[in-house]
Enzyme design. Sequence first.
Site, PDB file in Angstrom:
ATOM      1  CG  LEU A  27     153.651 124.626  76.304  1.00  0.00           C
ATOM      2  CD1 LEU A  27     152.330 123.986  76.712  1.00  0.00           C
ATOM      3  CD2 LEU A  27     154.638 123.569  75.851  1.00  0.00           C
ATOM      4  CG  ASP A  28     154.588 126.146  69.473  1.00  0.00           C
ATOM      5  OD1 ASP A  28     153.411 125.752  69.545  1.00  0.00           O
ATOM      6  OD2 ASP A  28     155.502 125.463  68.960  1.00  0.00           O
ATOM      7  CG  LEU A  29     149.278 130.449  68.309  1.00  0.00           C
ATOM      8  CD1 LEU A  29     148.661 131.332  69.386  1.00  0.00           C
ATOM      9  CD2 LEU A  29     149.297 131.179  66.974  1.00  0.00           C
ATOM     10  CG  ASN A  30     149.861 126.451  65.975  1.00  0.00           C
ATOM     11  OD1 ASN A  30     148.734 126.935  66.065  1.00  0.00           O
ATOM     12  ND2 ASN A  30     150.744 126.859  65.075  1.00  0.00           N
ATOM     13  CB  THR A  31     152.505 123.423  71.716  1.00  0.00           C
ATOM     14  OG1 THR A  31     153.289 123.282  70.531  1.00  0.00           O
ATOM     15  CG2 THR A  31     152.766 122.246  72.633  1.00  0.00           C
TER      16      THR A  31
END
Length: 299
Positions: A108-112
């Site tokens: 998952l990316d940083l903002n997810t």
Amino acid sequence: MAERIQKVLARAGYGSRRQVETWIKEGRVTRNGELASLGDQISEGDRLKLDNKPLSPKRLWQEPAKQVILYNKPVGEVCTRKDPEGRRTIFQSLPIPEQGRWVSVGRLDLNTSGLIILTTDGELANRLMHPSHEMDREYAVRVLGEVTSEMMQTLRDGVMLEDGEAKFADIQESGGEGANKWYHVVIQEGRNREVRRLWESQGVQVSRLMRVRYGPIIIPNNLRMGHWTKLEGSDLDYLYEQAGMKPVSNVTGGRKKPVVKQERPKKTRTRKEYSTNKKEQSRDQDEPTAKRRPRIRGH
């Protein structure tokens, strides 16, 4: 008995099959002093090294412990083991495995935020991530902007992104008012920022994104952000079965496939749960198990 080198390394928990294959192509794995090649057959007498460090024959050839945990990732954590920018990684929040190391099933990316499955079984990780198994990834999405029924149908039919056509296998409204509304969407790929890019193709922005399901695993209702829980017993067996592998637990007799109601979620805040017999193994304390919630179904 000889086995393919990437299968042995993945089973021992050094990484997923895909990761191991990449290491071999990069020349990071040697066999008996020579560079290994994809598909090499190895046996217990072979000496293997990764990045010039000897690999334990005991770990390579003994039957490894099958461990799986679920982690509720907060926004702001990265999924790499070490971050050059010094940001917190998910692995700083995880327990030390009994054997091997944790392999993340997708990222998952940083903002997810939301569900990440981790396992010490590289073969299981490979099967869960491989496109041929078409594992659903379900997300709860808060969208900023007006969404019409025509836009939703376009996202189901497919739109062309810079890396090819993409679409939602399913998309359903899930509450909210005004310009900020929630939706549940399902994809069957793991492309970078795919959910966000699909919405952006329709001129709207994602203001919050969290994964609530991966394949048959639905994030437990009582799993707090930044905490983890162990998957075991019949739940662990069911995950292996869905990945096309043999069950691994010691459950005997009376085991039934978990039942998931075939209904659509009414509101995003009613988090979904996969198991009814888990105890949270979090950093602080155990919490009571909540009732199972329905999950979205693809068309």
